[in-house]
Design a protein around this motif. Structure first.
Motif, PDB file in Angstrom:
ATOM      1  N   LEU A 176       1.057  -1.574   0.100  1.00  0.00           N
ATOM      2  CA  LEU A 176      -0.235   0.152  -0.346  1.00  0.00           C
ATOM      3  C   LEU A 176       1.430   1.272  -0.182  1.00  0.00           C
ATOM      4  CD1 LEU A 176      -2.390  -0.796   2.531  1.00  0.00           C
ATOM      5  CD2 LEU A 176      -3.006  -0.638   0.523  1.00  0.00           C
ATOM      6  N   ARG A 177       0.491   2.720  -0.149  1.00  0.00           N
ATOM      7  CA  ARG A 177       1.044   3.654  -0.372  1.00  0.00           C
ATOM      8  C   ARG A 177       1.296   4.533   1.080  1.00  0.00           C
ATOM      9  NH1 ARG A 177      -2.497   7.353  -4.495  1.00  0.00           N
ATOM     10  NH2 ARG A 177      -4.384   5.770  -3.400  1.00  0.00           N
ATOM     11  N   PRO A 178       1.830   5.264   1.539  1.00  0.00           N
ATOM     12  CA  PRO A 178       1.957   5.232   2.848  1.00  0.00           C
ATOM     13  C   PRO A 178       0.961   5.929   3.734  1.00  0.00           C
ATOM     14  CG  PRO A 178       3.810   5.903   2.402  1.00  0.00           C
ATOM     15  CD  PRO A 178       2.944   5.232   0.532  1.00  0.00           C
ATOM     16  N   ILE A 179       0.442   5.144   4.797  1.00  0.00           N
ATOM     17  CA  ILE A 179      -0.964   6.143   5.208  1.00  0.00           C
ATOM     18  C   ILE A 179      -0.566   5.980   6.697  1.00  0.00           C
ATOM     19  CG2 ILE A 179      -3.504   5.224   5.981  1.00  0.00           C
ATOM     20  CD1 ILE A 179      -3.103   2.813   4.787  1.00  0.00           C
ATOM     21  N   GLN A 180      -1.802   7.509   6.779  1.00  0.00           N
ATOM     22  CA  GLN A 180      -1.452   8.549   7.883  1.00  0.00           C
ATOM     23  C   GLN A 180      -3.372   8.939   8.322  1.00  0.00           C
ATOM     24  OE1 GLN A 180       0.019  11.474   7.019  1.00  0.00           O
ATOM     25  NE2 GLN A 180       1.311  11.685   8.129  1.00  0.00           N
ATOM     26  N   ALA A 181      -3.638   8.449   9.447  1.00  0.00           N
ATOM     27  CA  ALA A 181      -5.004   8.668   9.836  1.00  0.00           C
ATOM     28  C   ALA A 181      -5.308   8.914  11.283  1.00  0.00           C
ATOM     29  CB  ALA A 181      -5.781   7.101   9.749  1.00  0.00           C
ATOM     30  N   ARG A 182      -6.148  10.604  11.458  1.00  0.00           N
ATOM     31  CA  ARG A 182      -5.889  10.939  12.605  1.00  0.00           C
ATOM     32  C   ARG A 182      -7.831  11.344  12.968  1.00  0.00           C
ATOM     33  NH1 ARG A 182      -4.314  16.423  13.798  1.00  0.00           N
ATOM     34  NH2 ARG A 182      -4.543  17.070  11.356  1.00  0.00           N
ATOM     35  N   VAL A 183      -8.468  11.263  14.382  1.00  0.00           N
ATOM     36  CA  VAL A 183      -9.663  11.736  14.628  1.00  0.00           C
ATOM     37  C   VAL A 183      -9.873  12.856  15.358  1.00  0.00           C
ATOM     38  CG1 VAL A 183     -10.502   8.586  14.107  1.00  0.00           C
ATOM     39  CG2 VAL A 183      -9.620  10.188  16.868  1.00  0.00           C
ATOM     40  N   GLY A 184     -10.984  13.977  14.947  1.00  0.00           N
ATOM     41  CA  GLY A 184     -10.925  14.248  15.535  1.00  0.00           C
ATOM     42  C   GLY A 184     -10.574  15.747  14.572  1.00  0.00           C
ATOM     43  N   VAL A 185     -10.649  15.452  14.427  1.00  0.00           N
ATOM     44  CA  VAL A 185     -10.432  17.092  13.233  1.00  0.00           C
ATOM     45  C   VAL A 185     -11.178  18.152  12.830  1.00  0.00           C
ATOM     46  CG1 VAL A 185      -8.682  15.754  12.327  1.00  0.00           C
ATOM     47  CG2 VAL A 185     -10.338  15.874  10.890  1.00  0.00           C
ATOM     48  N   VAL A 186     -12.068  18.133  12.496  1.00  0.00           N
ATOM     49  CA  VAL A 186     -12.936  19.617  12.744  1.00  0.00           C
ATOM     50  C   VAL A 186     -14.264  19.340  14.320  1.00  0.00           C
ATOM     51  CG1 VAL A 186     -15.431  19.405  11.591  1.00  0.00           C
ATOM     52  CG2 VAL A 186     -13.489  18.471  10.140  1.00  0.00           C
TER      53      VAL A 186
ATOM     54  N   MET B  18     -15.477  -5.485   6.528  1.00  0.00           N
ATOM     55  CA  MET B  18     -16.086  -5.159   7.836  1.00  0.00           C
ATOM     56  C   MET B  18     -14.586  -6.221   8.653  1.00  0.00           C
ATOM     57  SD  MET B  18     -19.809  -5.241   8.779  1.00  0.00           S
ATOM     58  CE  MET B  18     -20.291  -6.253   9.810  1.00  0.00           C
ATOM     59  N   PRO B  19     -13.206  -5.610   8.926  1.00  0.00           N
ATOM     60  CA  PRO B  19     -12.206  -6.017   9.387  1.00  0.00           C
ATOM     61  C   PRO B  19     -12.279  -7.396  10.629  1.00  0.00           C
ATOM     62  CG  PRO B  19     -12.110  -4.344   9.928  1.00  0.00           C
ATOM     63  CD  PRO B  19     -13.552  -4.372   9.396  1.00  0.00           C
ATOM     64  N   HIS B  20     -13.124  -7.160  10.908  1.00  0.00           N
ATOM     65  CA  HIS B  20     -13.947  -7.811  11.734  1.00  0.00           C
ATOM     66  C   HIS B  20     -13.657  -9.873  12.127  1.00  0.00           C
ATOM     67  CE1 HIS B  20     -13.862 -10.317  15.467  1.00  0.00           C
ATOM     68  NE2 HIS B  20     -15.271 -10.913  15.348  1.00  0.00           N
ATOM     69  N   THR B  21     -14.655  -9.419  10.145  1.00  0.00           N
ATOM     70  CA  THR B  21     -15.406 -10.890  10.162  1.00  0.00           C
ATOM     71  C   THR B  21     -15.028 -11.406   8.500  1.00  0.00           C
ATOM     72  OG1 THR B  21     -17.905  -9.994   9.427  1.00  0.00           O
ATOM     73  CG2 THR B  21     -17.822 -10.867  10.977  1.00  0.00           C
ATOM     74  N   GLY B  22     -14.664 -10.708   8.343  1.00  0.00           N
ATOM     75  CA  GLY B  22     -13.962 -10.476   6.427  1.00  0.00           C
ATOM     76  C   GLY B  22     -15.433 -10.247   5.464  1.00  0.00           C
ATOM     77  N   GLN B  23     -16.544  -9.806   6.148  1.00  0.00           N
ATOM     78  CA  GLN B  23     -17.473  -9.243   5.070  1.00  0.00           C
ATOM     79  C   GLN B  23     -17.531  -8.471   4.501  1.00  0.00           C
ATOM     80  OE1 GLN B  23     -20.460 -10.220   8.985  1.00  0.00           O
ATOM     81  NE2 GLN B  23     -21.892 -11.058   7.278  1.00  0.00           N
ATOM     82  N   VAL B  24     -18.094  -8.229   2.921  1.00  0.00           N
ATOM     83  CA  VAL B  24     -17.822  -7.580   2.527  1.00  0.00           C
ATOM     84  C   VAL B  24     -18.574  -6.140   2.032  1.00  0.00           C
ATOM     85  CG1 VAL B  24     -17.405  -6.764  -0.255  1.00  0.00           C
ATOM     86  CG2 VAL B  24     -15.884  -8.813   0.734  1.00  0.00           C
TER      87      VAL B  24
ATOM     88  N   ILE C  88      -4.857  -2.124   6.838  1.00  0.00           N
ATOM     89  CA  ILE C  88      -5.943  -0.537   7.548  1.00  0.00           C
ATOM     90  C   ILE C  88      -6.583  -0.213   8.463  1.00  0.00           C
ATOM     91  CG2 ILE C  88      -7.805   0.844   6.335  1.00  0.00           C
ATOM     92  CD1 ILE C  88      -6.780   0.161   3.255  1.00  0.00           C
ATOM     93  N   ALA C  89      -7.092  -1.636   8.569  1.00  0.00           N
ATOM     94  CA  ALA C  89      -8.305  -1.831  10.096  1.00  0.00           C
ATOM     95  C   ALA C  89      -6.849  -1.018  11.303  1.00  0.00           C
ATOM     96  CB  ALA C  89      -8.904  -2.798  10.138  1.00  0.00           C
ATOM     97  N   ASP C  90      -6.040  -2.323  10.690  1.00  0.00           N
ATOM     98  CA  ASP C  90      -5.051  -1.794  12.298  1.00  0.00           C
ATOM     99  C   ASP C  90      -4.721  -0.252  12.182  1.00  0.00           C
ATOM    100  OD1 ASP C  90      -2.744  -4.938  11.423  1.00  0.00           O
ATOM    101  OD2 ASP C  90      -4.722  -4.318  12.821  1.00  0.00           O
ATOM    102  N   VAL C  91      -4.598   0.028  10.765  1.00  0.00           N
ATOM    103  CA  VAL C  91      -4.149   2.017  11.475  1.00  0.00           C
ATOM    104  C   VAL C  91      -5.017   2.727  11.773  1.00  0.00           C
ATOM    105  CG1 VAL C  91      -3.629   4.338   9.641  1.00  0.00           C
ATOM    106  CG2 VAL C  91      -2.672   1.581   8.939  1.00  0.00           C
ATOM    107  N   GLN C  92      -6.973   2.407  11.401  1.00  0.00           N
ATOM    108  CA  GLN C  92      -7.964   3.355  11.900  1.00  0.00           C
ATOM    109  C   GLN C  92      -7.894   2.921  13.088  1.00  0.00           C
ATOM    110  OE1 GLN C  92     -10.276   0.985   8.969  1.00  0.00           O
ATOM    111  NE2 GLN C  92     -11.611   2.415   8.304  1.00  0.00           N
ATOM    112  N   ARG C  93      -7.083   1.649  13.854  1.00  0.00           N
ATOM    113  CA  ARG C  93      -7.465   1.151  15.009  1.00  0.00           C
ATOM    114  C   ARG C  93      -6.747   2.501  15.707  1.00  0.00           C
ATOM    115  NH1 ARG C  93      -7.599  -4.341  14.040  1.00  0.00           N
ATOM    116  NH2 ARG C  93     -10.164  -4.076  13.647  1.00  0.00           N
ATOM    117  N   ALA C  94      -5.413   1.869  15.551  1.00  0.00           N
ATOM    118  CA  ALA C  94      -4.338   3.057  16.381  1.00  0.00           C
ATOM    119  C   ALA C  94      -5.058   4.918  16.413  1.00  0.00           C
ATOM    120  CB  ALA C  94      -3.279   2.867  15.055  1.00  0.00           C
TER     121      ALA C  94
END
Lengths: 233, 230
Positions: free
Chosen positions: A15-25, A184-190, A218-224
């Motif tokens: 994957l390309r480099p990923i950055q995620a952050r919450v609470g930005v607005v 959905m990362p936990h079950t792999g459902q699409v 990606i889900a790991d990045v989101q959780r972090a």
């Protein structure tokens, strides 16, 4: 011509480099930004709130309304007609369908949850980045959710299955197939699966396998990103 | 054999597996899927025996009977007022719940409450459809005049109040302000000067930001001491 080396030198499953952050607005109930390579999406959630016009109200649950938009300066900078295009409306709809299965909308009958997704900069994979940001924003807003949703564009360039296509790969002159997938990362459902191009079953399976694996990353990045808000001192 | 996979006070994300095995039960903020207990909200793990609860770290206000909240009168009809308490459904104050005093027939309703008034008001009941019935008939409920309102996320209000009111008393003493924290996340501050109100506001925003940290009372106390010296 066979596609043996990616334009930006990545491995086929990288994957390309990923950055995620919450609470930005700060004004929003919940919000997040999701950057993958040069593609940069921001999502903001407003709601649950009263829904007008009343005829849109659903008696047993909240309406999830997504508003996808690419900012005028997000692409090559060419003049863009203002207002939602047919493409924006379609992407708004598939984003809703990708998120609805995970959010407990039954908690708020007759209300609306507005999710705004804006693309600040685009280099392909925008609807997937938007979905990743939107899922984070909904979790940040405190909604009851079965799981997060992680999304990526997988596909085939030339003859080679790859994951996370950029614009150059999407436009590959010898043919490229773009397959956005949300999981959905936990079950792999699409929860989202689209196909743009022609493909045979074997390549499709390979591409989807790569896509699902990428979504786990990606889900790991989101959780972090969600945890980071509460572990900084 | 059932195993608990998380610790108390750990931050969890929707989809995280909290426990494996049928001995553990999902409480608030969790659900069961086959043999596992799975988190459904971003929050902190709070086990209570075999029941695993998740205390949410964000989220809107969810009204319950007996909550005292801060509302704004938005509209009125001939026999009730409609109040905004930060919830997507209608909250109404009926004429008979408006006052402990006798209201004469033909009295002007805006003499009691008019549009734009800020009130300290109590939830009596939440109906199945989500509509809310309010009352003003307990002695401490009243119109709030002057002051300002600060809004924090509703799950953080218990931290603003503190154990047995310790946090809110600390801020009141150090700033000299009257403060009331409504369950809906709205906090009313009225002080002897704009500077005092500003200091109280900053203390509350600090709590909002650090609500998940332990030893918060000490942090807020030293913040207030430092700011007073300046």
């Amino acid at each position: 011509m066979k596609y043996t080396k990616r334009f930006d030198g990545r491995k086929f499953d990288e994957l390309r480099p990923i950055q995620a952050r919450v609470g930005v607005v700060k004004n929003a109930m919940g919000s997040a930004e999701f950057k993958i390579g040069k593609t940069h999406a921001i999502a903001a959630v407003y709601g649950p709130r009263e829904l007008f016009p009343k005829f849109l109200q659903l008696s047993d649950r909240a309406l999830l309304r997504c508003h996808y938009n690419m900012m005028a300066f997000s692409g090559s900078g060419e003049r863009v007609r203002p207002g939602p295009s047919r493409r924006s409306k379609e992407i708004s709809m598939v984003t809703e369908k990708a998120l609805e299965p995970v959010v407990n909308l039954g908690e708020f009958p007759r209300a609306v949850v507005d999710v705004y997704v804006e693309l600040i900069q685009t280099d392909a994979g925008t609807r997937c980045a938007g979905i990743c940001a939107a899922a984070l924003a909904l979790a940040d807003a405190g909604f009851e959710m079965k799981d997060l949703v992680a999304a990526i564009s997988c596909g085939v360039v030339g003859d080679q299955p790859v994951v996370d296509l950029n614009k150059e790969e999407e436009d590959y002159e010898d043919g490229a197939v773009d397959i956005p997938i949300a999981v959905m990362p936990h079950t792999g459902q699409v929860t989202l699966l689209q196909l743009d191009g022609e493909i045979d079953p074997e390549h499709l399976r390979k591409a989807l396998d790569m896509g699902k694996k990428a979504c786990e990353q990606i889900a790991d990045v989101q959780r972090a990103a969600l945890r980071a808000k509460y572990t900084e001192e | 054999m059932s195993t608990l996979l998380v610790q108390e006070k750990q931050v969890v994300i929707p989809g995280d597996v909290l426990a494996e095995g049928m001995e553990f039960l999902p409480g608030k903020g969790a659900r069961r899927e086959n043999d596992n207990v799975i988190a459904t909200r971003v929050g902190i793990v709070s086990p209570n025996g075999h029941v695993i609860h998740i205390i949410p770290l964000s989220g809107g206000y969810s009204p319950r009977a007996n909550d005292v909240v801060i509302g704004e009168i938005k509209d009125m009809s001939y026999s009730s007022w409609f109040v905004d308490i930060g919830y997507p459904y209608e909250a109404s104050l009926s004429l008979k719940e408006a006052s402990s005093e006798f209201i004469e027939r033909g009295a002007s309703l805006s003499d009691y409450f008019s549009i734009g008034d800020i009130v300290l008001i109590k939830v009596i009941n939440v109906t199945k459809e989500g509509n809310i019935d309010l009352t003003m008939r307990t002695p401490e409920l009243r119109k709030l005049r002057g002051g300002k309102i600060v809004t924090v996320a509703s799950p953080k209000i218990p931290r603003v109040v503190g154990k047995l009111g310790s946090m809110i008393t600390l801020i009141k003493e150090k700033t000299g302000c009257h403060i009331f924290a409504g369950q809906n996340g709205r906090v009313w501050i009225q002080g002897p000067s704009p500077a005092a109100e500003k200091l109280a506001t900053e203390a509350i925003m600090l709590i909002d930001k650090k609500a998940h940290v332990s030893g918060l009372t000490a942090i807020v106390s030293s913040f207030l001491e430092k700011s007073k010296k300046e």
